[in-house]
Design a protein around this motif. Structure first.
Motif, PDB file in Angstrom:
ATOM      1  N   ILE A 342       0.846  -1.192   0.000  1.00 47.94           N
ATOM      2  CA  ILE A 342       0.000   0.000   0.000  1.00 47.94           C
ATOM      3  C   ILE A 342       0.883   1.245   0.000  1.00 47.94           C
ATOM      4  O   ILE A 342       1.837   1.337   0.776  1.00 47.94           O
ATOM      5  CB  ILE A 342      -0.910   0.040   1.246  1.00 47.94           C
ATOM      6  N   GLU A 343       0.574   2.178  -0.876  1.00 50.68           N
ATOM      7  CA  GLU A 343       1.220   3.488  -0.842  1.00 50.68           C
ATOM      8  C   GLU A 343       0.336   4.415  -0.010  1.00 50.68           C
ATOM      9  O   GLU A 343      -0.859   4.563  -0.285  1.00 50.68           O
ATOM     10  CB  GLU A 343       1.380   4.051  -2.254  1.00 50.68           C
ATOM     11  N   VAL A 344       0.917   5.037   1.000  1.00 52.68           N
ATOM     12  CA  VAL A 344       0.157   5.928   1.884  1.00 52.68           C
ATOM     13  C   VAL A 344       0.916   7.234   2.075  1.00 52.68           C
ATOM     14  O   VAL A 344       2.145   7.290   1.940  1.00 52.68           O
ATOM     15  CB  VAL A 344      -0.118   5.282   3.260  1.00 52.68           C
ATOM     16  N   GLY A 345       0.196   8.284   2.391  1.00 55.00           N
ATOM     17  CA  GLY A 345       0.813   9.575   2.659  1.00 55.00           C
ATOM     18  C   GLY A 345      -0.077  10.414   3.550  1.00 55.00           C
ATOM     19  O   GLY A 345      -1.254  10.098   3.761  1.00 55.00           O
ATOM     20  N   GLY A 346       0.484  11.480   4.084  1.00 56.25           N
ATOM     21  CA  GLY A 346      -0.320  12.406   4.868  1.00 56.25           C
ATOM     22  C   GLY A 346      -1.184  13.261   3.966  1.00 56.25           C
ATOM     23  O   GLY A 346      -0.835  13.530   2.813  1.00 56.25           O
ATOM     24  N   ILE A 347      -2.325  13.697   4.487  1.00 59.43           N
ATOM     25  CA  ILE A 347      -3.211  14.578   3.726  1.00 59.43           C
ATOM     26  C   ILE A 347      -3.834  15.594   4.671  1.00 59.43           C
ATOM     27  O   ILE A 347      -4.161  15.278   5.818  1.00 59.43           O
ATOM     28  CB  ILE A 347      -4.307  13.775   2.989  1.00 59.43           C
ATOM     29  N   LYS A 348      -3.959  16.819   4.188  1.00 58.33           N
ATOM     30  CA  LYS A 348      -4.632  17.874   4.940  1.00 58.33           C
ATOM     31  C   LYS A 348      -5.490  18.668   3.961  1.00 58.33           C
ATOM     32  O   LYS A 348      -4.975  19.247   2.995  1.00 58.33           O
ATOM     33  CB  LYS A 348      -3.608  18.793   5.614  1.00 58.33           C
ATOM     34  N   TYR A 349      -6.812  18.649   4.186  1.00 57.52           N
ATOM     35  CA  TYR A 349      -7.712  19.396   3.306  1.00 57.52           C
ATOM     36  C   TYR A 349      -7.698  20.869   3.688  1.00 57.52           C
ATOM     37  O   TYR A 349      -7.651  21.219   4.872  1.00 57.52           O
ATOM     38  CB  TYR A 349      -9.116  18.807   3.380  1.00 57.52           C
ATOM     39  N   GLN A 350      -7.743  21.723   2.670  1.00 61.23           N
ATOM     40  CA  GLN A 350      -7.526  23.152   2.867  1.00 61.23           C
ATOM     41  C   GLN A 350      -8.812  23.972   2.737  1.00 61.23           C
ATOM     42  O   GLN A 350      -8.798  25.094   2.257  1.00 61.23           O
ATOM     43  CB  GLN A 350      -6.493  23.653   1.840  1.00 61.23           C
ATOM     44  N   LEU A 351      -9.919  23.417   3.169  1.00 63.31           N
ATOM     45  CA  LEU A 351     -11.191  24.133   3.099  1.00 63.31           C
ATOM     46  C   LEU A 351     -11.336  25.094   4.279  1.00 63.31           C
ATOM     47  O   LEU A 351     -10.856  24.825   5.380  1.00 63.31           O
ATOM     48  CB  LEU A 351     -12.359  23.148   3.099  1.00 63.31           C
ATOM     49  N   THR A 352     -12.027  26.200   4.048  1.00 63.11           N
ATOM     50  CA  THR A 352     -12.296  27.188   5.097  1.00 63.11           C
ATOM     51  C   THR A 352     -13.806  27.341   5.275  1.00 63.11           C
ATOM     52  O   THR A 352     -14.581  27.003   4.362  1.00 63.11           O
ATOM     53  CB  THR A 352     -11.697  28.553   4.721  1.00 63.11           C
ATOM     54  N   PRO A 353     -14.253  27.841   6.428  1.00 62.60           N
ATOM     55  CA  PRO A 353     -15.701  28.058   6.620  1.00 62.60           C
ATOM     56  C   PRO A 353     -16.325  28.923   5.537  1.00 62.60           C
ATOM     57  O   PRO A 353     -17.473  28.694   5.138  1.00 62.60           O
ATOM     58  CB  PRO A 353     -15.759  28.724   8.000  1.00 62.60           C
TER      59      PRO A 353
END
Length: 566
Positions: A342-353
């Motif tokens: 499995i290839e895995v990585g960190g993720i952070k979504y950049q949505l704002t209110p």
């Protein structure tokens, strides 16, 4: 879809080398607690706060030289450094010091009411971070006068660096690097670090918020078993200092509104061992196991069976390994399961209110599917209905509502392992819950407020990205949730992991983000299910013991042009 059964797993593994995987990791010998770091003449300068060493480090060899061997005392407890031309700036306690890089005799430049954690300099401007104040202070380099200040983006101790128009901060508690506009202090992007407790950051020239590479220092204590031959009990649990520098790679994906960070190739094995508690015979037994999913941050490269063959089926877009037994007799033994690359990585979504202020309403299908009590969520009890109203108050923005619900649950629950999962009303009254019980309460409160959400999981690889090729076994399984933002899609949120400070403030590192070591499975379906002809329902725990193993095989490059699921 992954190429199941071919090529052989051994051939894929033979392509991996430890040299390739370790080239981004710097472990200077004799360093105890690296904090501030900066780039200097193709090398790194780093402060060892514990010893007061100012180290010059070669990134290609990890060789370190103490360049202040006769004047370490002024650098003791220093946590930040910055270099501009020939002047070295040092943050130590409440003091900001400066000196020539060729004459390491720091002199007081200015003091602040609270301890200074990090310092950066660009032209005539100094930037200093201060957790106690909660701000980044912007000072004139000539006079020390405050020009302005920006709110700190995280809640932990932050270190800082700068290049041209961008400030870069790492936050120890948030396990996050932030990129800020140097003129306004606005957060442009955030990215999860692959290790916990980042304590220093150095930016390479020309780094931009869309993609790049940063050097990040990490410092923490590690528990280990010490062998003391002079003790009656020679094996003793104690702690030791660990510190190193690692290359943080990141890439912003505008189409997915997310930032990806360091990727790893993992081998995961999931195996069941038949060990029934009671004698029983099962006919036409079908044993279904979910396989890892393909997502924005995770891709399955290869899967093969362990012990017994399986057939591959698909259910709601999820791959299922199906093992079939004509008859399972009392005392019959089997070991069977699957092994996956499995290839895995960190993720952070950049949505704002603000982006969700005018989000469309949920479709009828989503309301019928994700706003119902389908898992003993106690949504019809007065206690949970009152909690749902109290959690959001008058807030109408979806993103703020979810965060308020999360914080409400964190305020009222403490983490604890339980022998069984109770319903949310029982958990709320008790005030203690496992990750599954956190999830149940989060689901109930979100759904009662019209927020579509679902349970996801199932395991976490032990988060030791520097331990390549070693068998790693998780102690527990794990679940978290995803909530749906109309117009954008499903967003992850950890169940209990960010509940680390009694009464808050709580970090948001895993709010709309997941680190590399989460393995995503079980979306829309049960992770594991049994079907047998003419038999009463059989509990998995009464029939078998599961075995879960991981090996981290390689750190992978993270290229800006690369699709996250290729």
């Amino acid at each position: 879809m992954p190429d199941f059964y071919s090529p052989p797993l051994a051939e894929l593994q033979s392509e991996l080398t430890h040299a390739e995987a370790s080239q981004n990791l710097i472990r200077p010998v004799g360093a105890y607690a690296l904090h501030g770091i900066t780039v200097c003449d193709q090398q790194l300068l780093a402060i060892d706060a514990l010893r007061g060493y100012l180290l010059r480090i070669d990134p290609t060899t990890s060789n370190a030289t103490i360049i202040n061997g006769r004047s370490t005392e002024p650098f003791l407890d220093a946590t930040g450094i910055a270099l501009w031309e020939d002047t070295l700036w040092v943050a130590r306690g409440h003091e900001l010091l400066s000196c020539s890089r060729h004459q390491l005799e720091p002199q007081l430049f200015t003091t602040l009411p609270y301890p200074i954690n990090g310092v950066a300099v660009w032209g005539t401007t100094l930037y200093v971070t201060c957790q106690k104040a909660g701000y980044i202070f912007v000072l004139n380099r000539e006079t020390g006068r405050q020009i302005t200040k920006f709110p700190a983006p995280g809640i932990g101790v932050e270190n800082i660096t700068v290049w041209e128009e961008y400030l870069w901060l790492c936050d120890q508690t948030e396990q996050t690097v932030y990129c800020l506009d140097r003129a306004t202090g606005d957060v442009l992007m955030s990215v999860l670090t692959p290790f916990a407790s980042p304590t220093g950051i150095a930016v390479l020239p020309n780094a931009k918020p869309d993609s790049g590479k940063l050097w990040v220092a990490y410092t923490f204590e590690e528990p280990y078993i010490r062998d003391d031959p002079n003790s009656e009990n020679p094996h003793q649990l104690t702690f030791r200092d660990r510190t190193f520098i690692h290359a943080l790679q990141f890439c912003f994906k505008p189409a997915n509104n997310c930032t990806l960070s360091n990727r790893y190739l993992l081998e995961m094995c999931y195996v069941e061992e038949i060990a029934p508690l009671d004698e029983l015979q099962l006919n036409q037994l079908e044993w279904r196991m979910a396989l890892p999913a393909t997502t924005d941050r995770q891709a399955v490269r290869h899967v093969e069976p362990i012990g017994l063959p399986f057939t591959l089926e698909h259910e709601n877009g999820q791959s299922i390994a199906v093992f079939k037994f004509d008859q399972l007799h009392p005392h019959e033994s089997h070991i069977f399961g699957w092994k996956a690359l499995i290839e895995v990585g960190g993720i952070k979504y950049q949505l704002t209110p603000r982006q969700l202020e005018k989000s469309p309403p949920l479709s009828t299908e989503f309301r019928q599917r994700y706003l119902i009590d389908d898992d003993e969520l106690a949504m019809d009890t007065p206690l949970i209905q009152a909690a749902a109203r109290e959690a959001v108050g008058t807030e109408t923005n979806l993103l703020r509502q979810v965060l308020r619900i999360r914080n409400y649950v964190y305020d009222r629950l403490s983490y604890g392992i339980r022998p069984r999962i109770d319903t949310p009303d029982v958990v709320l009254e008790r005030g203690i819950g496992s990750c599954g019980e956190y999830v149940g309460l989060l689901l109930a409160l979100c759904r009662l407020n019209g927020i579509a959400c679902r349970t996801v999981g199932r395991y976490k690889c032990p988060p030791h990205a520097d331990r390549l090729g070693i068998l790693l076994e998780p102690d527990f399984n794990h679940v978290w949730i995803e909530f749906y933002a109309p117009g954008f899609g499903w967003l992850p949120m950890e169940s209990n992991v960010d509940d680390i400070i009694e009464g808050g403030p709580y970090p948001t590192r895993f709010f709309m983000g997941l680190p590399w070591y989460h393995i995503e499975m079980s979306k829309e379906i049960s992770f594991e299910r049994l079907q047998a002809a003419g038999a009463p329902e059989v509990r998995l725990g009464d029939l078998a013991i599961n075995h879960v193993r991981f090996r981290i095989l390689q750190e992978l490059p993270l290229m800006p042009t690369e699709s996250p699921t290729q």
